[in-house]
Motif scaffolding. Structure first.
Motif, mmCIF file in Angstrom:
data_model
loop_
_atom_site.group_PDB
_atom_site.id
_atom_site.type_symbol
_atom_site.label_atom_id
_atom_site.label_comp_id
_atom_site.label_asym_id
_atom_site.label_seq_id
_atom_site.Cartn_x
_atom_site.Cartn_y
_atom_site.Cartn_z
ATOM 1 N N GLN A 1 0.813 -1.222 0.000
ATOM 2 C CA GLN A 1 0.000 0.000 0.000
ATOM 3 C C GLN A 1 0.849 1.276 0.000
ATOM 4 O OE1 GLN A 1 -2.747 -1.138 3.377
ATOM 5 N NE2 GLN A 1 -4.142 -0.044 1.992
ATOM 6 N N CYS B 1 -10.789 0.457 3.749
ATOM 7 C CA CYS B 1 -9.391 0.246 3.408
ATOM 8 C C CYS B 1 -8.861 1.539 2.809
ATOM 9 C CB CYS B 1 -9.287 -0.890 2.392
ATOM 10 S SG CYS B 1 -7.616 -1.169 1.779
ATOM 11 N N LEU B 2 -7.612 1.853 3.107
ATOM 12 C CA LEU B 2 -7.013 3.078 2.570
ATOM 13 C C LEU B 2 -6.871 3.020 1.045
ATOM 14 C CD1 LEU B 2 -4.207 3.660 5.237
ATOM 15 C CD2 LEU B 2 -6.438 4.804 5.088
ATOM 16 N N HIS C 1 -6.917 -8.318 7.850
ATOM 17 C CA HIS C 1 -7.023 -7.353 6.746
ATOM 18 C C HIS C 1 -5.641 -7.065 6.145
ATOM 19 C CE1 HIS C 1 -8.840 -3.557 4.917
ATOM 20 N NE2 HIS C 1 -7.539 -3.365 4.766
ATOM 21 N N GLU C 2 -4.666 -6.820 7.014
ATOM 22 C CA GLU C 2 -3.325 -6.476 6.511
ATOM 23 C C GLU C 2 -2.640 -7.674 5.873
ATOM 24 O OE1 GLU C 2 -2.843 -3.472 6.142
ATOM 25 O OE2 GLU C 2 -4.461 -2.878 7.489
ATOM 26 N N HIS D 1 -3.785 -8.111 2.418
ATOM 27 C CA HIS D 1 -3.058 -7.230 1.492
ATOM 28 C C HIS D 1 -1.760 -7.884 1.025
ATOM 29 C CE1 HIS D 1 -5.198 -3.446 1.249
ATOM 30 N NE2 HIS D 1 -5.299 -3.328 2.553
HETATM 31 NI NI NI Z 1 -6.505 -2.046 3.590
#
Ligand code: NI
Length: 188
Positions: free
Chosen positions: A52, A100-101, A141-142, A145
């Motif tokens: 990210q 999510c970013l 979540h991470e 990714h």
């Molecule tokens: Ni995220």
């Protein structure tokens, strides 16, 4: 430290499974971790993965302080997870609603309630930790990714998808009621 741009959904770097970290002593790696922490704080995230900030390495940061984006999340100490793996401790799942970013919407998805995480910290020291509830959700979540997955992949009920503004206006109250018992059981 520097704030780095956050790739958005559709950027291939978010879909590529990340490479294992092999040298935590590399100054460039330490700079990456510093920048991830600063970028996460600036964006008011609860976590951030290296892809990210555009770097395909298996490292993520989690941490919740006082947070406008996630006012309901219990505090979670700032933790860097290098080469993390997750093992679920049982079959219990709960229905979260996540943003999510890297994704402009949020929606409902299931997470494991109780997980064990094995990793190292940013200096190579071993981490072996149990997470439960919302904190377990943040870690899952991470790690998703790092495996090239995004929240929308897990949203089975697509009618739950909304913008952040609409979620705050129409979804937040019911969500907080739903996750009250999960917050109670969240560790750490
Ligand atoms: Ni995220």
């Amino acid at each position: 430290m520097a704030i780095r741009p956050i790739p958005q959904i559709g950027d291939p770097v978010l879909r590529r499974p990340t490479d294992l970290v092999t040298d935590v002593d590399d100054p460039e790696f330490q700079r990456l971790v510093d920048d991830m922490i600063e970028t996460m704080r600036e964006a008011q995230g609860a976590g951030i993965a290296a892809n990210q900030v555009g770097v395909s390495l298996r490292v993520c940061v989690i941490g919740v302080e006082e947070n406008e984006r996630y006012p309901y999340k219990p505090a979670l100490p700032l933790t860097v997870l290098v080469n993390p793996t997750i093992e679920r401790l049982d079959d219990e799942r709960w229905l979260n609603n996540e943003g999510c970013l890297s994704v402009p919407v949020r929606g409902d998805l299931y997470r494991w309630m109780n997980i064990r995480v094995t990793a190292t910290d940013r200096y190579g020291e071993p981490i072996d930790k149990i997470y439960r509830g919302l904190s377990a959700g943040t870690v899952q979540h991470e790690v998703d990714h790092l495996d090239g997955m995004l929240v929308i992949d897990r949203m089975d009920d697509r009618r739950s998808i909304s913008t952040w503004d609409n979620f705050r206006e129409h979804g937040m109250d019911a969500y907080l009621e739903r996750i009250g018992p999960i917050i109670e059981r969240t560790e750490p």
